[in-house]
Design a protein around this motif. Structure first.
Motif, PDB file in Angstrom:
ATOM      1  N   GLU A   1       4.254   2.340  -8.640  1.00 34.62           N
ATOM      2  CA  GLU A   1       4.790   4.379  -8.746  1.00 34.62           C
ATOM      3  C   GLU A   1       4.255   4.890 -10.171  1.00 34.62           C
ATOM      4  OE1 GLU A   1       7.156   5.677  -6.966  1.00 34.62           O
ATOM      5  OE2 GLU A   1       6.751   4.007  -5.545  1.00 34.62           O
TER       6      GLU A   1
ATOM      7  N   ASP B   1       0.965  -1.266   0.104  1.00 36.61           N
ATOM      8  CA  ASP B   1       0.223   0.088  -0.017  1.00 36.61           C
ATOM      9  C   ASP B   1       0.689   0.988   0.114  1.00 36.61           C
ATOM     10  OD1 ASP B   1       0.660   0.276   2.603  1.00 36.61           O
ATOM     11  OD2 ASP B   1      -1.015  -0.659   3.632  1.00 36.61           O
ATOM     12  N   ASP B   2       0.770   2.628  -0.154  1.00 38.11           N
ATOM     13  CA  ASP B   2       1.001   4.067  -0.142  1.00 38.11           C
ATOM     14  C   ASP B   2       1.084   4.397   1.160  1.00 38.11           C
ATOM     15  OD1 ASP B   2      -1.534   4.416   1.013  1.00 38.11           O
ATOM     16  OD2 ASP B   2      -1.828   5.556  -0.666  1.00 38.11           O
TER      17      ASP B   2
ATOM     18  N   THR C   1       0.103  -0.914  -4.845  1.00 32.93           N
ATOM     19  CA  THR C   1       0.951  -0.143  -5.751  1.00 32.93           C
ATOM     20  C   THR C   1       1.424  -0.044  -6.608  1.00 32.93           C
ATOM     21  OG1 THR C   1       2.256   1.237  -3.407  1.00 32.93           O
ATOM     22  CG2 THR C   1      -0.059   1.302  -2.923  1.00 32.93           C
TER      23      THR C   1
ATOM     24  N   TYR D   1       0.994   3.453 -11.488  1.00 31.85           N
ATOM     25  CA  TYR D   1      -0.266   3.784 -11.804  1.00 31.85           C
ATOM     26  C   TYR D   1      -1.429   3.412 -11.036  1.00 31.85           C
ATOM     27  CZ  TYR D   1       0.938   1.935 -16.660  1.00 31.85           C
ATOM     28  OH  TYR D   1       1.866   1.474 -18.087  1.00 31.85           O
ATOM     29  N   GLY D   2      -0.378   4.191  -9.521  1.00 32.75           N
ATOM     30  CA  GLY D   2      -1.384   3.317  -8.596  1.00 32.75           C
ATOM     31  C   GLY D   2      -1.861   2.097  -7.611  1.00 32.75           C
ATOM     32  N   PHE D   3      -2.614   2.128  -7.557  1.00 35.57           N
ATOM     33  CA  PHE D   3      -2.932   0.629  -6.744  1.00 35.57           C
ATOM     34  C   PHE D   3      -3.626  -0.279  -8.362  1.00 35.57           C
ATOM     35  CE2 PHE D   3      -4.022   3.276  -3.524  1.00 35.57           C
ATOM     36  CZ  PHE D   3      -3.459   2.072  -2.677  1.00 35.57           C
TER      37      PHE D   3
END
Length: 144
Positions: free
Chosen positions: A76, A55-56, A74, A78-80
């Motif tokens: 870098e 997760d972030d 997660t 594309y997000g989740f």
């Protein structure tokens, strides 16, 4: 098969704090998995004991073999991302960056925030293919 080590004097690895040095590259054989993801062309092939910050928060770590299809991780760029498929590849050569100079041994593996552990070389690898080939052809080293 014994692990092989290659000293590193020239290369750095991308981390959340920019490029950092690492001391060695270790080649070993481990069971591997390939993750594919929904809605993008990202794939990653890793050892089953590869550790991701999933997760972030930068705190929560999960081993690759603990993920299931439909889980989120997660990335870098594309997000989740949702894991679409998990493919068991059997034992393959994997490479471990030894002593990454970040304090927490974290670095970016094909866009994923990873904890210091093995990854399989690929076209999008952190280490240039000629170095991986040199390691593959190097005589057996005495493990340290």
């Amino acid at each position: 098969m014994e692990d092989k080590f290659l000293e590193n004097y020239d290369f750095e690895v991308l981390t959340k704090d920019g490029y950092k040095s690492f001391n060695k590259l270790k080649k070993t054989y481990r069971p591997t998995l390939t993750f594919t993801f929904n809605n993008c062309d990202v794939t990653i092939t890793i050892s089953t004991n590869h550790r991701f910050y999933y997760d972030d928060t930068g705190v929560n770590i999960k081993y690759a073999d603990e993920f299931k299809e439909g889980d989120w991780i997660t990335h870098e760029d594309y997000g989740f991302l949702c894991i679409n498929t998990i493919i068991d590849n059997g034992d393959k050569p994997v490479y471990d960056l030894v002593d990454v100079d970040t304090g927490n041994h974290a670095y970016i593996t094909n866009g994923f925030n990873s904890h210091n552990c093995e990854f399989q070389g690929a076209s999008n690898t952190l280490i240039p293919s000629n170095i991986l080939l040199e390691l593959n052809s190097a005589p057996e080293a005495v493990p340290t």
